[in-house]
Design a protein around this motif. Structure first.
Motif, PDB file in Angstrom:
ATOM      1  N   MET A   1      66.825  45.729  -2.717  1.00 31.48           N
ATOM      2  CA  MET A   1      67.129  44.619  -1.818  1.00 31.48           C
ATOM      3  C   MET A   1      67.612  45.186  -0.487  1.00 31.48           C
ATOM      4  N   THR A   2      67.197  44.554   0.584  1.00 34.22           N
ATOM      5  CA  THR A   2      67.632  44.941   1.925  1.00 34.22           C
ATOM      6  C   THR A   2      68.705  43.971   2.402  1.00 34.22           C
ATOM      7  N   TYR A   3      69.750  44.539   2.972  1.00 33.71           N
ATOM      8  CA  TYR A   3      70.862  43.756   3.504  1.00 33.71           C
ATOM      9  C   TYR A   3      70.917  43.903   5.007  1.00 33.71           C
ATOM     10  N   THR A   4      71.584  42.970   5.653  1.00 39.34           N
ATOM     11  CA  THR A   4      71.869  43.065   7.074  1.00 39.34           C
ATOM     12  C   THR A   4      73.381  42.955   7.250  1.00 39.34           C
ATOM     13  N   VAL A   5      73.894  43.668   8.240  1.00 40.22           N
ATOM     14  CA  VAL A   5      75.320  43.596   8.544  1.00 40.22           C
ATOM     15  C   VAL A   5      75.524  42.403   9.469  1.00 40.22           C
ATOM     16  N   VAL A   6      76.472  41.561   9.122  1.00 38.06           N
ATOM     17  CA  VAL A   6      76.767  40.360   9.903  1.00 38.06           C
ATOM     18  C   VAL A   6      78.227  40.382  10.340  1.00 38.06           C
ATOM     19  N   VAL A   7      78.522  39.619  11.382  1.00 32.76           N
ATOM     20  CA  VAL A   7      79.882  39.554  11.924  1.00 32.76           C
ATOM     21  C   VAL A   7      80.153  38.109  12.335  1.00 32.76           C
ATOM     22  N   ASN A   8      81.427  37.710  12.253  1.00 31.72           N
ATOM     23  CA  ASN A   8      81.787  36.358  12.682  1.00 31.72           C
ATOM     24  C   ASN A   8      82.593  36.422  13.981  1.00 31.72           C
ATOM     25  N   ASP A   9      83.037  35.284  14.464  1.00 32.31           N
ATOM     26  CA  ASP A   9      83.779  35.230  15.732  1.00 32.31           C
ATOM     27  C   ASP A   9      85.125  35.931  15.668  1.00 32.31           C
ATOM     28  N   GLU A  10      85.647  36.141  14.470  1.00 33.64           N
ATOM     29  CA  GLU A  10      86.913  36.867  14.297  1.00 33.64           C
ATOM     30  C   GLU A  10      86.681  38.375  14.186  1.00 33.64           C
ATOM     31  N   GLU A  11      85.416  38.792  14.389  1.00 27.29           N
ATOM     32  CA  GLU A  11      84.996  40.192  14.308  1.00 27.29           C
ATOM     33  C   GLU A  11      85.233  40.783  12.918  1.00 27.29           C
ATOM     34  N   GLN A  12      85.007  39.958  11.905  1.00 22.67           N
ATOM     35  CA  GLN A  12      85.051  40.397  10.517  1.00 22.67           C
ATOM     36  C   GLN A  12      83.614  40.648  10.084  1.00 22.67           C
ATOM     37  N   TYR A  13      83.394  41.745   9.396  1.00 18.56           N
ATOM     38  CA  TYR A  13      82.045  42.154   9.008  1.00 18.56           C
ATOM     39  C   TYR A  13      81.779  41.848   7.545  1.00 18.56           C
ATOM     40  N   SER A  14      80.505  41.687   7.229  1.00 22.65           N
ATOM     41  CA  SER A  14      80.086  41.461   5.860  1.00 22.65           C
ATOM     42  C   SER A  14      78.625  41.882   5.727  1.00 22.65           C
ATOM     43  N   LEU A  15      78.146  41.930   4.487  1.00 26.61           N
ATOM     44  CA  LEU A  15      76.735  42.192   4.209  1.00 26.61           C
ATOM     45  C   LEU A  15      76.106  40.892   3.761  1.00 26.61           C
ATOM     46  N   TRP A  16      74.842  40.714   4.109  1.00 25.87           N
ATOM     47  CA  TRP A  16      74.140  39.503   3.721  1.00 25.87           C
ATOM     48  C   TRP A  16      72.708  39.882   3.358  1.00 25.87           C
ATOM     49  N   GLU A  18      69.036  40.150   3.518  1.00 25.57           N
ATOM     50  CA  GLU A  18      68.214  39.943   4.711  1.00 25.57           C
ATOM     51  C   GLU A  18      67.294  38.728   4.597  1.00 25.57           C
ATOM     52  N   ALA A  19      66.841  38.420   3.395  1.00 30.28           N
ATOM     53  CA  ALA A  19      65.897  37.317   3.211  1.00 30.28           C
ATOM     54  C   ALA A  19      66.559  35.935   3.204  1.00 30.28           C
ATOM     55  N   LYS A  20      67.886  35.874   3.158  1.00 29.84           N
ATOM     56  CA  LYS A  20      68.581  34.589   3.103  1.00 29.84           C
ATOM     57  C   LYS A  20      69.007  34.136   4.496  1.00 29.84           C
TER      58      LYS A  20
END
Length: 59
Positions: A1-16, A18-20
């Motif tokens: 599975m391929t993931y993408t690194v995501v960030v929110n407005d509070e500059e908190q990071y997570s993995l998601w 990629e297909a979702k």
């Protein structure tokens, strides 16, 4: 599975998966790869884990 690194407005990071569709409030950082590659990237770029709203203001 391929993931993408995501960030929110509070500059908190997570993995998601990629297909979702991203949940509201999150945006991609442009980095994607295996889970381990993404975790390594997050460890490199997210050095202050406090939410932006509670981190001290830059001088």
């Amino acid at each position: 599975m391929t993931y993408t690194v995501v960030v929110n407005d509070e500059e908190q990071y997570s993995l998601w998966p990629e297909a979702k569709t991203l949940p509201a409030g999150w945006r991609t950082t442009g980095f994607s790869g295996s889970r381990e590659e993404c975790l390594d990237h997050v460890a490199t770029v997210w050095t202050d884990i406090r939410p932006k709203s509670v981190a001290p203001a830059a001088s």
